[in-house]
Design an enzyme around this catalytic site. Structure first.
Site, PDB file in Angstrom:
ATOM      1  N   CYS A  42       0.859  -1.218  -0.065  1.00 60.04           N
ATOM      2  CA  CYS A  42      -0.185   0.134  -0.076  1.00 60.04           C
ATOM      3  C   CYS A  42       0.868   1.235   0.035  1.00 60.04           C
ATOM      4  O   CYS A  42       1.964   1.395   0.379  1.00 60.04           O
ATOM      5  CB  CYS A  42      -0.879   0.100   1.182  1.00 60.04           C
ATOM      6  N   ASP A  44       0.358   3.873   1.734  1.00 60.30           N
ATOM      7  CA  ASP A  44       0.212   4.302   3.235  1.00 60.30           C
ATOM      8  C   ASP A  44       1.573   4.784   3.339  1.00 60.30           C
ATOM      9  O   ASP A  44       2.488   3.948   3.631  1.00 60.30           O
ATOM     10  CB  ASP A  44      -0.342   3.462   3.936  1.00 60.30           C
ATOM     11  N   ARG A  46       3.023   4.838   6.089  1.00 60.29           N
ATOM     12  CA  ARG A  46       3.369   4.075   7.402  1.00 60.29           C
ATOM     13  C   ARG A  46       3.785   2.518   7.199  1.00 60.29           C
ATOM     14  O   ARG A  46       4.016   1.898   8.038  1.00 60.29           O
ATOM     15  CB  ARG A  46       2.067   3.967   8.423  1.00 60.29           C
ATOM     16  N   HIS A  98      -2.085  -4.057   4.899  1.00 57.19           N
ATOM     17  CA  HIS A  98      -1.888  -3.679   6.456  1.00 57.19           C
ATOM     18  C   HIS A  98      -3.184  -3.610   6.873  1.00 57.19           C
ATOM     19  O   HIS A  98      -4.080  -2.992   6.282  1.00 57.19           O
ATOM     20  CB  HIS A  98      -1.017  -2.562   6.314  1.00 57.19           C
ATOM     21  N   CYS A 101      -6.152  -0.082   6.773  1.00 62.80           N
ATOM     22  CA  CYS A 101      -5.875   0.594   5.521  1.00 62.80           C
ATOM     23  C   CYS A 101      -7.056   1.361   5.227  1.00 62.80           C
ATOM     24  O   CYS A 101      -8.342   0.935   4.999  1.00 62.80           O
ATOM     25  CB  CYS A 101      -5.875  -0.606   4.607  1.00 62.80           C
TER      26      CYS A 101
HETATM   27 CO    CO Z   1      -3.549   1.227   2.947  1.00 66.03          CO
END
Ligand code: CO
Length: 209
Positions: A42, A44, A46, A98, A101
């Site tokens: 992803c 993201d 993080r 994750h 999400c």
């Molecule tokens: Co995500």
């Protein structure tokens, strides 16, 4: 601040730290890359691929998009897979979802988000495929199971690409894995979907029927 000087400063100190430990690091790496892993994860912030598995530059080939989706006709993702498998000859492809999400959460809602709804449509399909597993759940429990189910569905999509199918046909040593990462504690979980051949893929398909 307009030119993001602080990032260039951070870059200089990062590069000099590495060179202090290994003066040849960048010159050796500039000659070739030979990663064993393709990471599909992803976008993201993080969930940074190399840091999570604690590997330095050169060890992981990476493709990231919202909610780690592998769409059958996405030339961007398919090109990454082709280059990784046929040129770099990676041995493992990891699809890593994750928990928590945001893309997956958005796909569970009826609210409109604009253009991205067309991308999230693929996750709505995953909800439809797994309706029996999800219909009794609510909130984070539902979200987190869907994060796992989505990663597993994308593993199947990777396996069904002509690239992976042809690699297996040619007896290439290539395994596709499904993982999920917890942004709450930094720990990876293996989703126990680990496919190394067309036969194993066909068995998985039968299991999920
Ligand atoms: Co995500």
């Amino acid at each position: 601040m307009k030119k993001l000087k602080h990032l260039f400063d951070r870059n200089l100190s990062w590069a000099s730290n590495i060179k202090e430990k290994n003066p040849e690091f960048f010159s050796q790496l500039s000659e070739q890359q030979a990663p064993e892993y393709l990471w599909i994860g992803c976008s993201d912030s993080r969930v940074p691929a190399n840091q999570i598995v604690n590997l330095p530059p050169g060890e992981v080939f990476v493709h990231r998009n919202i909610a780690n989706v592998v769409v059958h006709t996405d030339l961007n993702c398919l090109s990454v897979i082709q280059y990784a498998v046929e040129i770099l000859k990676v041995k493992h492809i990891v699809v890593c979802g994750h928990y928590g999400c945001g893309g997956i959460r958005a796909s569970m809602e009826d609210t409109e988000h604009g253009l991205i709804d067309n991308w999230l449509r693929h996750i709505k399909d995953v909800i439809r495929f797994n309706a029996d597993k999800l219909h009794n759940l609510e909130g984070d429990e539902k979200l987190n199971l869907l994060c796992e189910l989505n990663a597993m569905e994308q593993v199947m999509n990777v396996c069904n690409t002509t690239i992976v199918q042809n690699a297996w046909k040619n007896s290439v040593d290539l395994t596709v894995h499904g993982w999920v990462y917890s942004i709450e504690d930094g720990i990876l979980k293996d989703l126990d979907i680990c496919i190394s051949s067309k036969q194993q893929l066909d068995e998985k398909k039968l299991e999920s029927q």
